[in-house]
Design a protein around this motif. Structure first.
Motif, PDB file in Angstrom:
ATOM      1  N   ASP A  34     103.981  32.476  -0.825  1.00  0.00           N
ATOM      2  CA  ASP A  34     104.299  33.523  -1.799  1.00  0.00           C
ATOM      3  C   ASP A  34     105.801  33.723  -1.942  1.00  0.00           C
ATOM      4  N   GLU A  60     102.159  25.269  -7.068  1.00  0.00           N
ATOM      5  CA  GLU A  60     100.745  25.304  -6.680  1.00  0.00           C
ATOM      6  C   GLU A  60     100.198  23.888  -6.484  1.00  0.00           C
ATOM      7  N   ASN A 119      95.736  34.237  -2.228  1.00  0.00           N
ATOM      8  CA  ASN A 119      96.202  34.944  -3.425  1.00  0.00           C
ATOM      9  C   ASN A 119      96.059  34.133  -4.709  1.00  0.00           C
ATOM     10  N   THR A 120      95.934  32.821  -4.594  1.00  0.00           N
ATOM     11  CA  THR A 120      95.794  31.974  -5.786  1.00  0.00           C
ATOM     12  C   THR A 120      94.489  31.183  -5.664  1.00  0.00           C
ATOM     13  N   ASP A 121      94.100  30.528  -6.784  1.00  0.00           N
ATOM     14  CA  ASP A 121      92.879  29.710  -6.779  1.00  0.00           C
ATOM     15  C   ASP A 121      92.952  28.641  -5.696  1.00  0.00           C
ATOM     16  N   GLU A 123      94.681  28.655  -2.935  1.00  0.00           N
ATOM     17  CA  GLU A 123      94.546  29.241  -1.599  1.00  0.00           C
ATOM     18  C   GLU A 123      93.091  29.592  -1.297  1.00  0.00           C
TER      19      GLU A 123
END
Lengths: 203, 203
Positions: A34, A60, A119-121, A123
């Motif tokens: 992050d 990403e 926090n993201t797709d 992850e």
């Protein structure tokens, strides 16, 4: 013939996908995913942001490649001969040893995988794959308990968590380049001995 | 007689040192100590920054109090009767069990202690105290090995790291309020059984 040298400010972009990934993973582990911007990656790599975009679509994609490398290493274990054939307890022991070897061999990649928080797709996908791997090892432990080779008095899920906790904690202190005081083999031996035999001398 | 109610925006400052500390530790664990400002603490507590300064000199004092609480819990174990009297292996087993109990009982404080990374004097002091605690437990393990009660084939420092790794990993998943599926006692039992007896059924 000498290799062309980079200019003063920016380095010539001689990165391959793997070497760029190695830089990115180091930065991710230092700053947290992050907390890492394309600017940080550009500075660490010594090439411009647009050079990085020449290799990947963004940070990403670098994360996905990095955790994939760790996950491929871990899931690869389960396809190996000794993980598939034989008594469950022996397969479990083999998988335990190989987990330590993959962790020490792919240290920065596994470290990143273990720190991913969802926090993201990418992850969330990585966490899902980790859970799937944990689940497959837990199934092996369950089978070994059903065979009577492994104690049945510790709940499988709890035992799995504790064993993974021990193995995963190795990323906190193991450094392959720390003067070779401890080889990956010695660490793997110790984990297998401890997990299966315990500390106490045979009574 | 009713308790005076706080106004709309700010809460009346009814904090004690302990309740304010509990709020601060939650924020530290969520955002990281470095990432926490007095503004964050003020918002989470619902009182003004100057009200917080009425209680403490700043966030470093809150950190010091929080990690002290964890460290006092851990070092307190070593002063207990069963940690001081008896065969080394029995004392080690007692200390292992009590470590899990302190960890689960003081979960947010120990979590914070384990995440401290050493950027301030307080953090460096906390890490130094942790090392001292680890060292004392390692000495106990060494004594148990010298008695022949604990296997001598795993280097003491490595064994201590692996056992601490297992115990410390509990902060990643244990939640005292998660429906009571696992009590702290069950977790402590499992750790002691695993660490001393291992997974394998007696041959």
């Amino acid at each position: 013939m000498s290799t062309p040298r980079p200019g003063a400010g920016a380095r010539r972009d001689t990165y391959t996908p793997d070497t760029l990934l190695a830089v990115a993973v180091t930065v991710f582990n230092e700053r947290g995913y992050d907390g890492t911007s394309m600017e940080h990656l550009s500075k660490a790599a010594g090439i411009s942001k647009s050079s990085i975009y020449h290799h990947v679509t963004g940070k990403e994609e670098l994360l996905r490649r990095a955790v994939s490398r760790a996950l491929d290493g871990l899931f690869g274990i389960l396809d190996e001969q000794h993980a598939r054939v034989g008594r469950a307890v022996e397969r479990l022991e083999y998988v335990t040893r190989r987990m330590v070897e993959v962790l020490t061999g792919e240290l920065p990649y596994v470290t990143l995988l273990l720190r991913v928080r969802g926090n993201t797709d990418t992850e969330r996908w990585a966490m899902e794959r980790r859970r799937e791997f944990d689940h497959q090892v837990a199934e092996l432990l369950k089978a070994a308990a059903a065979d009577g080779d492994v104690r049945g008095d510790i709940e499988v899920r709890l035992a799995t968590r504790l064993v993974f906790g021990m193995i995963n904690s190795i990323v906190e202190w193991y450094r392959p380049d720390s003067g070779g005081r401890l080889t990956d083999r010695e660490v793997a031996d110790a984990v297998v001995e401890l997990v299966f035999g315990g500390l106490r001398e045979g009574v």
